[in-house]
Design a protein around this motif. Structure first.
Motif, PDB file in Angstrom:
ATOM      1  N   VAL A 123      51.653   2.569 -11.196  1.00  0.00           N
ATOM      2  CA  VAL A 123      50.578   1.577 -11.321  1.00  0.00           C
ATOM      3  C   VAL A 123      50.395   1.250 -12.800  1.00  0.00           C
ATOM      4  CG1 VAL A 123      48.110   1.138 -10.949  1.00  0.00           C
ATOM      5  CG2 VAL A 123      49.422   2.429  -9.251  1.00  0.00           C
ATOM      6  N   THR A 124      50.328  -0.048 -13.121  1.00  0.00           N
ATOM      7  CA  THR A 124      50.104  -0.482 -14.497  1.00  0.00           C
ATOM      8  C   THR A 124      48.781  -1.213 -14.578  1.00  0.00           C
ATOM      9  OG1 THR A 124      52.493  -0.720 -14.785  1.00  0.00           O
ATOM     10  CG2 THR A 124      51.085  -1.801 -16.417  1.00  0.00           C
ATOM     11  N   VAL A 125      47.967  -0.817 -15.551  1.00  0.00           N
ATOM     12  CA  VAL A 125      46.620  -1.361 -15.712  1.00  0.00           C
ATOM     13  C   VAL A 125      46.445  -1.882 -17.135  1.00  0.00           C
ATOM     14  CG1 VAL A 125      44.142  -0.808 -15.682  1.00  0.00           C
ATOM     15  CG2 VAL A 125      45.679   0.265 -14.026  1.00  0.00           C
ATOM     16  N   ALA A 126      45.818  -3.031 -17.274  1.00  0.00           N
ATOM     17  CA  ALA A 126      45.425  -3.566 -18.584  1.00  0.00           C
ATOM     18  C   ALA A 126      44.015  -4.124 -18.439  1.00  0.00           C
ATOM     19  CB  ALA A 126      46.378  -4.664 -19.040  1.00  0.00           C
ATOM     20  N   LEU A 127      43.261  -4.129 -19.515  1.00  0.00           N
ATOM     21  CA  LEU A 127      41.888  -4.618 -19.504  1.00  0.00           C
ATOM     22  C   LEU A 127      41.716  -5.706 -20.552  1.00  0.00           C
ATOM     23  CD1 LEU A 127      40.234  -1.098 -19.387  1.00  0.00           C
ATOM     24  CD2 LEU A 127      40.475  -2.672 -17.468  1.00  0.00           C
ATOM     25  N   GLY A 149      40.602 -17.683 -24.618  1.00  0.00           N
ATOM     26  CA  GLY A 149      40.139 -16.923 -25.772  1.00  0.00           C
ATOM     27  C   GLY A 149      40.045 -15.425 -25.528  1.00  0.00           C
ATOM     28  N   ALA A 150      40.397 -14.966 -24.328  1.00  0.00           N
ATOM     29  CA  ALA A 150      40.304 -13.543 -24.012  1.00  0.00           C
ATOM     30  C   ALA A 150      41.264 -12.723 -24.870  1.00  0.00           C
ATOM     31  CB  ALA A 150      40.607 -13.312 -22.535  1.00  0.00           C
ATOM     32  N   VAL A 151      40.893 -11.473 -25.072  1.00  0.00           N
ATOM     33  CA  VAL A 151      41.729 -10.523 -25.805  1.00  0.00           C
ATOM     34  C   VAL A 151      41.889  -9.263 -24.960  1.00  0.00           C
ATOM     35  CG1 VAL A 151      41.050 -11.378 -28.079  1.00  0.00           C
ATOM     36  CG2 VAL A 151      39.750  -9.534 -27.017  1.00  0.00           C
ATOM     37  N   LEU A 152      42.967  -8.546 -25.216  1.00  0.00           N
ATOM     38  CA  LEU A 152      43.146  -7.276 -24.522  1.00  0.00           C
ATOM     39  C   LEU A 152      42.192  -6.242 -25.107  1.00  0.00           C
ATOM     40  CD1 LEU A 152      47.025  -7.022 -24.148  1.00  0.00           C
ATOM     41  CD2 LEU A 152      45.343  -7.360 -22.328  1.00  0.00           C
ATOM     42  N   ILE A 153      41.436  -5.629 -24.248  1.00  0.00           N
ATOM     43  CA  ILE A 153      40.570  -4.515 -24.638  1.00  0.00           C
ATOM     44  C   ILE A 153      41.410  -3.248 -24.653  1.00  0.00           C
ATOM     45  CG2 ILE A 153      38.616  -3.090 -23.887  1.00  0.00           C
ATOM     46  CD1 ILE A 153      37.522  -5.678 -22.542  1.00  0.00           C
ATOM     47  N   ARG A 154      42.327  -3.189 -23.702  1.00  0.00           N
ATOM     48  CA  ARG A 154      43.254  -2.061 -23.603  1.00  0.00           C
ATOM     49  C   ARG A 154      44.590  -2.586 -23.094  1.00  0.00           C
ATOM     50  NH1 ARG A 154      42.779   3.598 -23.986  1.00  0.00           N
ATOM     51  NH2 ARG A 154      44.303   4.656 -22.719  1.00  0.00           N
TER      52      ARG A 154
END
Length: 127
Positions: free
Chosen positions: A112-116, A99-104
Motif C-alpha cells: 500500500v502506498t500513501v501520500a498526503l 496550489g496543493a503541496v505534499l504534506i508527506r
C-alpha cells in the motif's frame, strides 16, 4: 483539508498501512477529508469501505489525469502497472486542489502506498 492519496496492489488490506502512514505523519484520520486514488481502484469495495468507515469522500482519477500531474517521486513500476507514474502522490495533489503541496510524500508498506497533500498554510497577514 487533507487529501490522502492511495495506491495498492490488488487484494491487499488497506486499513493498517493507511493508519500507520497517518500516525507517522502525526495526522489523525479525522483531519483527512478525501481519499483519492485511481478510478479502477475507487470502484473496489475495499477502497469504498475504507472511505466510508472514516467518513472520507472518495475521489477517483483516470490514469491520464494522474499522469498529467507532476510529482517528485515518479515510479516506472507504477507507470507500467497503471499507466501513470504516480497514483498516491498525484491523486493526493489533484484531490487537494490547485496550489496543493505534499504534506508527506509517498510511503509504501505491505503493498500500500500513501501520500498526503493539502493547501499551503499562510499565516494571517501574509500571502
Amino acid at each position: 483539508m487533507i487529501a490522502l492519496g492511495l495506491g495498492a496492489r490488488s487484494g491487499v488490506p488497506l486499513r493498517a498501512p493507511v493508519l500507520a502512514a497517518l500516525a507517522a505523519a502525526g495526522i489523525g484520520p479525522a483531519m483527512v477529508t478525501v481519499l483519492a486514488t485511481l478510478d479502477r481502484r475507487a470502484a473496489e469495495h475495499r477502497f469504498q469501505e475504507l472511505a466510508t468507515g472514516f467518513g472520507w469522500r472518495l475521489s477517483a482519477f483516470t490514469a491520464a489525469e494522474l499522469a498529467a500531474c507532476p510529482v517528485p517521486n515518479p515510479s516506472l513500476r507504477t507507470a507500467a502497472a497503471t499507466g501513470a507514474p504516480s497514483v498516491a502522490e498525484a491523486a493526493a495533489l489533484l484531490a487537494a486542489g490547485p496550489g496543493a503541496v505534499l504534506i508527506r510524500p509517498k510511503t509504501a508498506r505491505d503493498g500500500v502506498t500513501v501520500a498526503l497533500a493539502g493547501q499551503p498554510f499562510a499565516a494571517p497577514g501574509h500571502s
